[in-house]
Design an enzyme around this catalytic site. Structure first.
Site, PDB file in Angstrom:
ATOM      1  N   ARG A  51      88.136 113.943   2.431  1.00  0.00           N
ATOM      2  CA  ARG A  51      87.045 113.196   1.819  1.00  0.00           C
ATOM      3  C   ARG A  51      85.922 114.071   1.277  1.00  0.00           C
ATOM      4  NH1 ARG A  51      89.617 110.189   4.929  1.00  0.00           N
ATOM      5  NH2 ARG A  51      89.624 112.087   6.120  1.00  0.00           N
ATOM      6  N   THR A  52      85.426 114.975   2.111  1.00  0.00           N
ATOM      7  CA  THR A  52      84.196 115.672   1.712  1.00  0.00           C
ATOM      8  C   THR A  52      84.459 116.558   0.499  1.00  0.00           C
ATOM      9  OG1 THR A  52      83.622 115.636   4.043  1.00  0.00           O
ATOM     10  CG2 THR A  52      82.253 116.991   2.617  1.00  0.00           C
ATOM     11  N   LYS A  80      90.206 138.431   4.862  1.00  0.00           N
ATOM     12  CA  LYS A  80      90.183 139.902   4.961  1.00  0.00           C
ATOM     13  C   LYS A  80      88.947 140.379   5.708  1.00  0.00           C
ATOM     14  CE  LYS A  80      91.726 139.876   0.246  1.00  0.00           C
ATOM     15  NZ  LYS A  80      91.282 140.320  -1.076  1.00  0.00           N
ATOM     16  N   ARG A 101      81.973 124.094   3.843  1.00  0.00           N
ATOM     17  CA  ARG A 101      82.363 123.681   5.207  1.00  0.00           C
ATOM     18  C   ARG A 101      82.898 124.912   5.923  1.00  0.00           C
ATOM     19  NH1 ARG A 101      85.864 118.509   6.818  1.00  0.00           N
ATOM     20  NH2 ARG A 101      83.849 117.604   6.295  1.00  0.00           N
ATOM     21  N   HIS A 129      76.537 117.453   9.794  1.00  0.00           N
ATOM     22  CA  HIS A 129      77.307 117.050   8.602  1.00  0.00           C
ATOM     23  C   HIS A 129      76.407 116.125   7.782  1.00  0.00           C
ATOM     24  CE1 HIS A 129      80.467 116.067   5.945  1.00  0.00           C
ATOM     25  NE2 HIS A 129      81.410 115.702   6.788  1.00  0.00           N
TER      26      HIS A 129
HETATM   27  N1   CP Z   1      84.306 112.503   6.964  1.00  0.00           N
HETATM   28  C1   CP Z   1      84.815 113.724   6.687  1.00  0.00           C
HETATM   29  O1   CP Z   1      84.125 114.743   6.801  1.00  0.00           O
HETATM   30  O2   CP Z   1      86.129 113.728   6.281  1.00  0.00           O
HETATM   31  P1   CP Z   1      86.952 115.017   5.856  1.00  0.00           P
HETATM   32  O3   CP Z   1      87.078 115.887   7.089  1.00  0.00           O
HETATM   33  O4   CP Z   1      88.258 114.512   5.339  1.00  0.00           O
HETATM   34  O5   CP Z   1      86.145 115.737   4.808  1.00  0.00           O
END
Ligand code: CP
Length: 315
Positions: A51-52, A80, A101, A129
């Protein structure tokens, strides 16, 4: 350079403006279709995501911009041994904005400190998040029409669930909210999150029994037990099915309950609930894209990369 590392980096006034922009995009997407022409978003994902990452990329495409993508740690020079700081400096040479991320808590902060372009934290370990919280806030706004006087149940892995930590921070800034923290003993909310509630005298209770409290809730925010954060598989297997929301359990909930989940879901919400009008989790997915569009516009405008923004039709 303005970045977004923690949801508290945005004032409540700014959150209101982001929601207004997202609503305006929903009402008139054409108006925004070319705003980011020739601008580039780099998505640096050193941890799995559906999703993100895809919603950030869809957001940039729908703004008319382009995307550079690292979709796993193994496909970049992180494999590396390159540092987050050097990666951020390097990507600043190619892109206008970064969404990152990373499995390490604080990695987005380090990236922001070294980048010369805005950095958006797309999840740092079990910490925060904030853009999931933007998705959650637009969903709450659209479902409830307010951020105040809500009884919010958070259920499942409240220890490692970074979306829970960011949502508690965000909703703690509004009057009259009450939190019900539902988890097994081992997966309770960390004390640094609870201390925010204590400092602000915000009412909360902790329980391990979902059915004892489900009838009191305006919002039930379910979460997955985060296998990837456990030190041993045995504990994960013992705890993974602590809560499974079923149609039978939903009979004890209020008619106006909103069931939320950041997804991915494993087993904690029965698929039979997907057609229940109280299920909001796929609405969250959609809302996340619009809020990420609004955020990209805001940060690029504040960085001076965008000189103008479309005027919002809604006040
Ligand atoms: N909600 C969320 O962060 O989903 P993903 O891990 O698929 O990005």
């Amino acid at each position: 350079m303005r970045s977004l590392i923690d949801i508290l980096d945005l004032s409540t006034e700014e959150l209101r403006e982001l929601i207004e922009t997202a609503e305006d995009i929903i009402a008139d997407p054409e108006k925004y279709a070319e705003v980011c022409r020739h601008k580039k978003l780099a998505t640096l994902f050193f941890e799995p995501s559906t999703r993100t990452r895809l919603s950030f990329e869809a957001a940039m495409y729908e703004l008319g911009g382009n995307v550079l993508s690292v979709s796993s740690a193994n496909s970049s020079s992180a494999a590396k041994g390159e540092s987050v700081a050097d990666t951020a400096k390097t990507v600043s040479c190619y892109a206008d904005i970064i969404a990152m991320r990373h499995p390490k808590e604080g990695a987005a902060f380090v990236a922001a400190a070294n980048a010369s372009i805005p950095v958006i934290n797309a999840g740092d370990g079990g910490h925060l998040h904030p853009t999931q919280t933007l998705a959650d806030l637009l969903t709450i706004w659209r479902e409830k029409g307010r951020f105040t006087d809500l009884t919010i149940g958070l259920c499942g892995d409240l220890k490692f669930g970074r979306t829970v930590h960011s949502l508690i921070s965000a909703m703690s800034r509004y009057e009259g909210n009450r939190f019900v923290l539902i988890s097994p003993e081992e997966l309770k909310v960390p004390s640094y999150v609870k201390s925010v509630l204590k400092e602000k005298n915000i009412p909360y209770e902790q329980t391990s029994d979902l059915m004892e409290v489900i009838g009191d809730l305006d919002i039930l925010y379910m979460t997955r037990v985060q296998r990837e954060r456990f030190f041993n598989e045995e504990d994960y297997l013992r705890l993974k099915d602590s809560y499974i929301l079923t149609p039978d359990k939903m009979r004890s909930a209020r008619e106006d309950l909103s069931v939320m989940h950041p997804l991915p879901r494993v087993n904690e919400i029965s698929v039979a609930i997907d057609d229940d009008p109280r299920a909001c989790y796929f609405k969250q997915v959609k809302n996340g894209k619009y809020m990420r569009m609004a955020l990209i516009l805001k940060l690029l405008y504040e960085a001076g990369t965008l000189k103008t923004l479309p005027e919002r039709s809604r006040a």
